[in-house]
Structure formats: structure tokens, C-alpha cells
Design a protein around this motif. Structure first.
Motif, PDB file in Angstrom:
ATOM      1  N   VAL A   1       0.821  -1.208   0.000  1.00  0.00           N
ATOM      2  CA  VAL A   1       0.000   0.000   0.000  1.00  0.00           C
ATOM      3  C   VAL A   1       0.858   1.263   0.000  1.00  0.00           C
ATOM      4  O   VAL A   1       1.831   1.376   0.767  1.00  0.00           O
ATOM      5  N   THR A   2       0.510   2.208  -0.859  1.00  0.00           N
ATOM      6  CA  THR A   2       1.082   3.557  -0.829  1.00  0.00           C
ATOM      7  C   THR A   2      -0.032   4.515  -0.449  1.00  0.00           C
ATOM      8  O   THR A   2      -1.052   4.599  -1.136  1.00  0.00           O
ATOM      9  N   LEU A   3       0.152   5.223   0.649  1.00  0.00           N
ATOM     10  CA  LEU A   3      -0.870   6.136   1.143  1.00  0.00           C
ATOM     11  C   LEU A   3      -0.663   7.521   0.536  1.00  0.00           C
ATOM     12  O   LEU A   3       0.463   8.040   0.497  1.00  0.00           O
ATOM     13  N   ASN A   4      -1.763   8.096   0.042  1.00  0.00           N
ATOM     14  CA  ASN A   4      -1.752   9.440  -0.543  1.00  0.00           C
ATOM     15  C   ASN A   4      -0.653   9.619  -1.597  1.00  0.00           C
ATOM     16  O   ASN A   4       0.189  10.522  -1.505  1.00  0.00           O
ATOM     17  N   PRO A   5      -0.644   8.758  -2.622  1.00  0.00           N
ATOM     18  CA  PRO A   5       0.371   8.877  -3.674  1.00  0.00           C
ATOM     19  C   PRO A   5       0.107  10.091  -4.562  1.00  0.00           C
ATOM     20  O   PRO A   5      -1.011  10.621  -4.605  1.00  0.00           O
ATOM     21  N   ALA A   6       1.130  10.521  -5.266  1.00  0.00           N
ATOM     22  CA  ALA A   6       0.961  11.615  -6.239  1.00  0.00           C
ATOM     23  C   ALA A   6       0.316  11.045  -7.500  1.00  0.00           C
ATOM     24  O   ALA A   6       0.907  10.218  -8.186  1.00  0.00           O
ATOM     25  N   LEU A   7      -0.904  11.466  -7.781  1.00  0.00           N
ATOM     26  CA  LEU A   7      -1.651  10.939  -8.915  1.00  0.00           C
ATOM     27  C   LEU A   7      -2.119  12.083  -9.809  1.00  0.00           C
ATOM     28  O   LEU A   7      -2.355  13.197  -9.336  1.00  0.00           O
ATOM     29  N   THR A   8      -2.278  11.798 -11.069  1.00  0.00           N
ATOM     30  CA  THR A   8      -2.831  12.774 -12.004  1.00  0.00           C
ATOM     31  C   THR A   8      -4.176  12.260 -12.509  1.00  0.00           C
ATOM     32  O   THR A   8      -4.519  11.092 -12.336  1.00  0.00           O
ATOM     33  N   GLY A   9      -4.912  13.159 -13.142  1.00  0.00           N
ATOM     34  CA  GLY A   9      -6.220  12.777 -13.663  1.00  0.00           C
ATOM     35  C   GLY A   9      -6.161  11.684 -14.713  1.00  0.00           C
ATOM     36  O   GLY A   9      -7.142  10.972 -14.939  1.00  0.00           O
ATOM     37  N   LYS A  10      -4.996  11.518 -15.353  1.00  0.00           N
ATOM     38  CA  LYS A  10      -4.863  10.498 -16.382  1.00  0.00           C
ATOM     39  C   LYS A  10      -5.079   9.096 -15.827  1.00  0.00           C
ATOM     40  O   LYS A  10      -5.518   8.203 -16.556  1.00  0.00           O
ATOM     41  N   ALA A  11      -4.794   8.914 -14.542  1.00  0.00           N
ATOM     42  CA  ALA A  11      -4.953   7.589 -13.937  1.00  0.00           C
ATOM     43  C   ALA A  11      -6.421   7.160 -13.915  1.00  0.00           C
ATOM     44  O   ALA A  11      -6.725   5.963 -13.843  1.00  0.00           O
ATOM     45  N   PHE A  12      -7.325   8.131 -14.001  1.00  0.00           N
ATOM     46  CA  PHE A  12      -8.750   7.826 -13.880  1.00  0.00           C
ATOM     47  C   PHE A  12      -9.519   8.163 -15.161  1.00  0.00           C
ATOM     48  O   PHE A  12     -10.742   8.249 -15.150  1.00  0.00           O
ATOM     49  N   ARG A  13      -8.791   8.343 -16.234  1.00  0.00           N
ATOM     50  CA  ARG A  13      -9.440   8.570 -17.529  1.00  0.00           C
ATOM     51  C   ARG A  13      -9.535   7.240 -18.259  1.00  0.00           C
ATOM     52  O   ARG A  13      -8.539   6.529 -18.409  1.00  0.00           O
ATOM     53  N   PHE A  14     -10.732   6.923 -18.709  1.00  0.00           N
ATOM     54  CA  PHE A  14     -10.904   5.680 -19.453  1.00  0.00           C
ATOM     55  C   PHE A  14     -11.085   5.997 -20.927  1.00  0.00           C
ATOM     56  O   PHE A  14     -12.019   6.698 -21.323  1.00  0.00           O
ATOM     57  N   ASP A  15     -10.193   5.481 -21.738  1.00  0.00           N
ATOM     58  CA  ASP A  15     -10.284   5.633 -23.187  1.00  0.00           C
ATOM     59  C   ASP A  15     -10.806   4.325 -23.778  1.00  0.00           C
ATOM     60  O   ASP A  15     -10.210   3.265 -23.579  1.00  0.00           O
ATOM     61  N   VAL A  16     -11.916   4.410 -24.465  1.00  0.00           N
ATOM     62  CA  VAL A  16     -12.541   3.210 -25.037  1.00  0.00           C
ATOM     63  C   VAL A  16     -11.642   2.629 -26.126  1.00  0.00           C
ATOM     64  O   VAL A  16     -11.287   3.329 -27.077  1.00  0.00           O
ATOM     65  N   PRO A  17     -11.245   1.367 -25.999  1.00  0.00           N
ATOM     66  CA  PRO A  17     -10.396   0.750 -27.025  1.00  0.00           C
ATOM     67  C   PRO A  17     -11.112   0.685 -28.375  1.00  0.00           C
ATOM     68  O   PRO A  17     -12.348   0.589 -28.451  1.00  0.00           O
ATOM     69  N   ALA A  18     -10.352   0.724 -29.429  1.00  0.00           N
ATOM     70  CA  ALA A  18     -10.918   0.658 -30.765  1.00  0.00           C
ATOM     71  C   ALA A  18     -11.648  -0.664 -30.968  1.00  0.00           C
ATOM     72  O   ALA A  18     -11.180  -1.721 -30.529  1.00  0.00           O
ATOM     73  N   GLY A  19     -12.812  -0.602 -31.599  1.00  0.00           N
ATOM     74  CA  GLY A  19     -13.572  -1.807 -31.901  1.00  0.00           C
ATOM     75  C   GLY A  19     -14.384  -2.353 -30.749  1.00  0.00           C
ATOM     76  O   GLY A  19     -14.984  -3.438 -30.874  1.00  0.00           O
ATOM     77  N   VAL A  20     -14.438  -1.628 -29.636  1.00  0.00           N
ATOM     78  CA  VAL A  20     -15.184  -2.106 -28.455  1.00  0.00           C
ATOM     79  C   VAL A  20     -16.514  -1.365 -28.361  1.00  0.00           C
ATOM     80  O   VAL A  20     -16.580  -0.136 -28.504  1.00  0.00           O
ATOM     81  N   ASP A  21     -17.593  -2.113 -28.139  1.00  0.00           N
ATOM     82  CA  ASP A  21     -18.927  -1.519 -28.015  1.00  0.00           C
ATOM     83  C   ASP A  21     -19.095  -0.855 -26.648  1.00  0.00           C
ATOM     84  O   ASP A  21     -18.617  -1.359 -25.636  1.00  0.00           O
ATOM     85  N   VAL A  22     -19.793   0.276 -26.644  1.00  0.00           N
ATOM     86  CA  VAL A  22     -20.124   0.967 -25.405  1.00  0.00           C
ATOM     87  C   VAL A  22     -21.620   0.892 -25.169  1.00  0.00           C
ATOM     88  O   VAL A  22     -22.422   1.250 -26.049  1.00  0.00           O
ATOM     89  N   VAL A  23     -21.998   0.372 -24.007  1.00  0.00           N
ATOM     90  CA  VAL A  23     -23.405   0.253 -23.638  1.00  0.00           C
ATOM     91  C   VAL A  23     -23.698   1.239 -22.509  1.00  0.00           C
ATOM     92  O   VAL A  23     -23.094   1.160 -21.438  1.00  0.00           O
ATOM     93  N   ASP A  24     -24.599   2.178 -22.759  1.00  0.00           N
ATOM     94  CA  ASP A  24     -24.975   3.151 -21.733  1.00  0.00           C
ATOM     95  C   ASP A  24     -26.135   2.604 -20.910  1.00  0.00           C
ATOM     96  O   ASP A  24     -27.150   2.156 -21.451  1.00  0.00           O
ATOM     97  N   ILE A  25     -25.975   2.680 -19.593  1.00  0.00           N
ATOM     98  CA  ILE A  25     -27.005   2.218 -18.654  1.00  0.00           C
ATOM     99  C   ILE A  25     -27.390   3.374 -17.764  1.00  0.00           C
ATOM    100  O   ILE A  25     -26.532   4.000 -17.132  1.00  0.00           O
ATOM    101  N   GLN A  26     -28.654   3.681 -17.720  1.00  0.00           N
ATOM    102  CA  GLN A  26     -29.142   4.797 -16.893  1.00  0.00           C
ATOM    103  C   GLN A  26     -29.815   4.273 -15.623  1.00  0.00           C
ATOM    104  O   GLN A  26     -30.271   3.164 -15.571  1.00  0.00           O
TER     105      GLN A  26
END
Length: 202
Positions: A177-202
Motif C-alpha cells: 500500500v502507498t498512502l496518498n500517492p501523487a496521482l494525475t487525472g490520467k490515472a482515472f481517464r478511461f479511453d474506449v479501445p478501438a472496436g469495443v462496443d459501449v453500452v450506456d445504462i441509466q
């Protein structure tokens, strides 16, 4: 055994306010977390249902990433707005509003900076191996779990045990475990891979 249960229940009743304040102080000081994890699920009879492992990254409020690597790959990302779940074997991504999807879940507990006493009754558990434990019982019954046992070593969460309404148990152990690490927003950005279907659920 009965006397021991009565004694522990009385002790919890007497010490609960003090321990609740101690836990809340530690919990709210947590800004981020990075760790390996092992997750084990058992049914009401203690029979092993599933075991998985991977890597976990958290940044409060509301952002985390679970990368399961065993027994199969799966990625779950909360970016503060949406919750993304990616199953490479299915070549599919589901996208849901994070606030709605996470309500009452273990992930919400980890990602939220809110005081635990707001939503839980808190009682101490006996210490184990230098780890302090607490039992969190929801004040309402609209969540997924009937109780949560949380273990911390100093300021660091090391183990969580969730009991569902049917008696099933999910245990999550954090390692490296690393407590309070230095993180950027890129760690939590999800880029949909090419050719993958996206299903929206409300």
C-alpha cells in the motif's frame, strides 16, 4: 462463549463514540491510495465462490480504478462523473452515472470523504496483529451490505470484510500500500479501445 459475547457487546457500547471519532479522523485524512488487492467471496456456509486479484488506485473524492488481473482481466474506472466497466473478453464497455451506480457499494465507501458516522453505527473490534478494527453497521437498509468490518494499520486501510443480506461474505485485503500517492487525472481517464462496443445504462 455467551459471557464473552455479552462483554464485547457492552465494551462496544461504552467505547463506540470514542472509537468512531478516532476512525473518522483517520478515514477523512485519506486523500488517495494505491495498492495490490486480493478479493475473496464466500457464501453463507463459508464455501469459496470466487477469488480475484489486481491493482487498485483511489483519489478522493469519487475517483478510483480497479484493474483485475486474476482470474481474468476486467477494469472498473470511476472518473468522478461516470463509472466505466470494461470486459476485454466480451469486447464491451458499460457506462453508467457514477453517483447512481455506486450508491451503497464498497467502492462508494472508499471513494467518499464523508464522515463514516453520517451513515454508519460504529463499534470497535478486538485488535489483530497491530491492526485496529471497527464494525460499521448501516443506519438504513437500502445498501448492498448488512455490515462492514474495516481494519487499519495506523492511517492505512489493510482489510475490509463485507457481509450481504443473505449472509455472503466478501473480503478485500490490500497489500503493498502507498498512502496518498501523487496521482494525475490520467490515472482515472478511461479511453474506449478501438472496436469495443459501449453500452450506456441509466
Amino acid at each position: 462463549m455467551c459471557l464473552r459475547i455479552v462483554f464485547l457487546s457492552l465494551l462496544a457500547l461504552l467505547l463506540s463514540p470514542v472509537h468512531a471519532a478516532t476512525l473518522d479522523a483517520r478515514w477523512q485524512a485519506l486523500e488517495g491510495l494505491q495498492a495490490d488487492f486480493v478479493q475473496v467471496q464466500r457464501d453463507v456456509d463459508g464455501v469459496l465462490l470466487a477469488e480475484s486479484a489486481g491493482r487498485f488506485v483511489l483519489q478522493r473524492p469519487g475517483r478510483f480504478r480497479w484493474d483485475y488481473t486474476e482470474p481474468y482481466a476486467q477494469t472498473i474506472v470511476a472518473d468522478g462523473v461516470n463509472l466505466w466497466t470494461y470486459d476485454p473478453d466480451l469486447a464491451q464497455v458499460t457506462r453508467r452515472p457514477a453517483e447512481q451506480a455506486l450508491q451503497g457499494t464498497p467502492a462508494a465507501l472508499l471513494a467518499d470523504r464523508q464522515a463514516l458516522t453520517t451513515t454508519f453505527e460504529i463499534a470497535p473490534l478486538p485488535s489483530e496483529g497491530g491492526q485496529d478494527g471497527w464494525r460499521l453497521t448501516p443506519k438504513t437498509d437500502d445498501g448492498e451490505f448488512s455490515r462492514i468490518d474495516l481494519w487499519m494499520q495506523a492511517q492505512t486501510p489493510v482489510r475490509m470484510v463485507f457481509a450481504d443480506a443473505l449472509g455472503g461474505i466478501t473480503e478485500i485485503r490490500f497489500e503493498q500500500v502507498t498512502l496518498n500517492p501523487a496521482l494525475t487525472g490520467k490515472a482515472f481517464r478511461f479511453d474506449v479501445p478501438a472496436g469495443v462496443d459501449v453500452v450506456d445504462i441509466q
